[in-house]
Enzyme design. Structure first.
Site, PDB file in Angstrom:
ATOM      1  N   HIS A  38       0.856  -1.268   0.062  1.00  0.00           N
ATOM      2  CA  HIS A  38      -0.024  -0.054  -0.090  1.00  0.00           C
ATOM      3  C   HIS A  38       0.834   1.178  -0.015  1.00  0.00           C
ATOM      4  O   HIS A  38       1.747   1.391   0.614  1.00  0.00           O
ATOM      5  CB  HIS A  38      -0.887  -0.185   1.309  1.00  0.00           C
ATOM      6  CG  HIS A  38      -2.189  -0.705   1.116  1.00  0.00           C
ATOM      7  ND1 HIS A  38      -3.369   0.207   1.113  1.00  0.00           N
ATOM      8  CD2 HIS A  38      -2.668  -1.828   0.610  1.00  0.00           C
ATOM      9  CE1 HIS A  38      -4.485  -0.639   0.828  1.00  0.00           C
ATOM     10  NE2 HIS A  38      -4.006  -1.758   0.435  1.00  0.00           N
ATOM     11  N   GLU A 108      -6.307  -0.404  -6.516  1.00  0.00           N
ATOM     12  CA  GLU A 108      -7.240   0.593  -6.043  1.00  0.00           C
ATOM     13  C   GLU A 108      -6.583   1.922  -6.274  1.00  0.00           C
ATOM     14  O   GLU A 108      -5.360   2.272  -5.918  1.00  0.00           O
ATOM     15  CB  GLU A 108      -7.365   0.014  -4.446  1.00  0.00           C
ATOM     16  CG  GLU A 108      -8.021  -1.117  -4.231  1.00  0.00           C
ATOM     17  CD  GLU A 108      -6.628  -2.064  -3.554  1.00  0.00           C
ATOM     18  OE1 GLU A 108      -5.612  -1.318  -3.540  1.00  0.00           O
ATOM     19  OE2 GLU A 108      -6.955  -3.221  -3.457  1.00  0.00           O
TER      20      GLU A 108
END
Length: 318
Positions: A38, A108
């Protein structure tokens, strides 16, 4: 035989803490580790987002035999596939003969929008991912390659540091279209929670490891577990496409205002402190067709889950 794994949560822990968690998990007897990739945490309360490839170097040095996978990266925007190929090859070489799962997915917006590129719709991202995997595999041959594709250009690139065996590339898939595509260009299937589309992937000819993550919060009581999960991981209560389209932690913080403690208690996070609930959930994933099942402990107290699994859970599956 099913391998049982442990999650290194990049959204919640510092890189040095995750290295220590990896050492603890190996000592407890887990078969493999998964580490998330992330740029941002889902919400600010999670608090961390170190660079996964640096952290993996520490994990490699601190452990001896446990297998490791990145679950998952999106080598389509923030990281060019030629750079991903080098990063994953170097990480796999550092694990020196252990199985290294280079998981990939369509990503994402939360992580991939940071360079200012337009966030494509899913069908375009899937095309990008397939082309990216093609480039990665070409570079893992050790040959000098050039690639002029629809989405990427690579010129006269060669990787000089390579592992003895190419990493396995499982592909994350949630819908039937992605599952069918993943069967064609991936080496396995990666999922958060037992996804029924694993059957679609298998019917389309998918082969390789099938990895599934479960969420848990082991605490002194179920009430405390629900409280912790609601504070740290309320994003588990979001449905639909929000997880892929919201661009910042602030947007997720707004979205999770609709998630209640009741939603957490009744949702997919294991907040019961009964080891049998964990055993049953793992068995459910195995029965759904997964051969690698790993668990994410939400919150600071990682030892609580590691100790429970060492004493109660792992022996049930030997």
């Amino acid at each position: 035989m099913t391998d049982l794994g442990y999650t290194l949560s990049s959204e919640e822990h510092s890189p040095n803490d995750m290295v220590e968690h990896a050492r603890m998990a190996e000592e407890a007897g887990f078969d493999f580790l998964s580490i998330s990739d992330h740029y941002h945490p889902w919400i600010s309360a999670q608090g961390e987002a170190p660079f996964v490839w640096s952290t993996l170097g520490g994990v490699a040095a601190a452990t001896d035999e446990i297998d490791v996978g990145v679950g998952v990266s999106a080598p389509i925007m923030r990281i060019h596939p030629a750079v991903y190929a080098q990063a994953a090859a170097t990480a796999a070489a550092m694990f020196d003969g252990r199985e290294f799962y280079a998981g990939v997915g369509t990503g994402e917006a939360l992580n991939e929008h940071v360079l200012g590129d337009k966030w494509p719709e899913h069908s375009v991202r899937l095309e990008m991912l397939e082309e990216a995997v093609e480039i990665i595999r070409k570079l893992w041959t050790g040959e000098t390659i050039s690639h002029y594709g629809e989405h990427y250009t690579v010129e006269n690139a060669r990787l000089y540091t390579l592992p003895d065996e190419e990493p396995t590339i499982p592909v994350s898939a949630y819908g039937e279209r992605t599952a069918r595509a993943a069967a064609g260009f991936g080496d396995g299937f990666w999922s958060v929670g037992p996804q029924e589309v694993v059957e679609t992937w298998e019917e389309a000819g998918g082969e390789g490891p099938r990895l599934c993550q479960l969420h848990a919060c082991v605490a002194d009581s179920e009430e405390e577990a629900v409280e912790t999960a609601c504070e740290i991981w309320p994003n588990s209560g979001l449905t639909g496409e929000m997880n892929t389209v919201l661009p910042t932690p602030a947007h997720f913080e707004q979205a999770v205002e609709m998630v209640s403690k009741e939603d957490i208690a009744e949702g997919s996070i294991m907040t019961s402190q009964d080891p049998q609930v964990h055993i049953d959930s793992i068995q459910e994933a195995i029965d759904a067709g997964y051969d690698h099942v790993y668990t994410h402990q939400i919150g600071d107290d990682q030892a609580a889950l590691i100790d429970m699994y060492e004493e109660e859970i792992l022996p049930s599956f030997t």
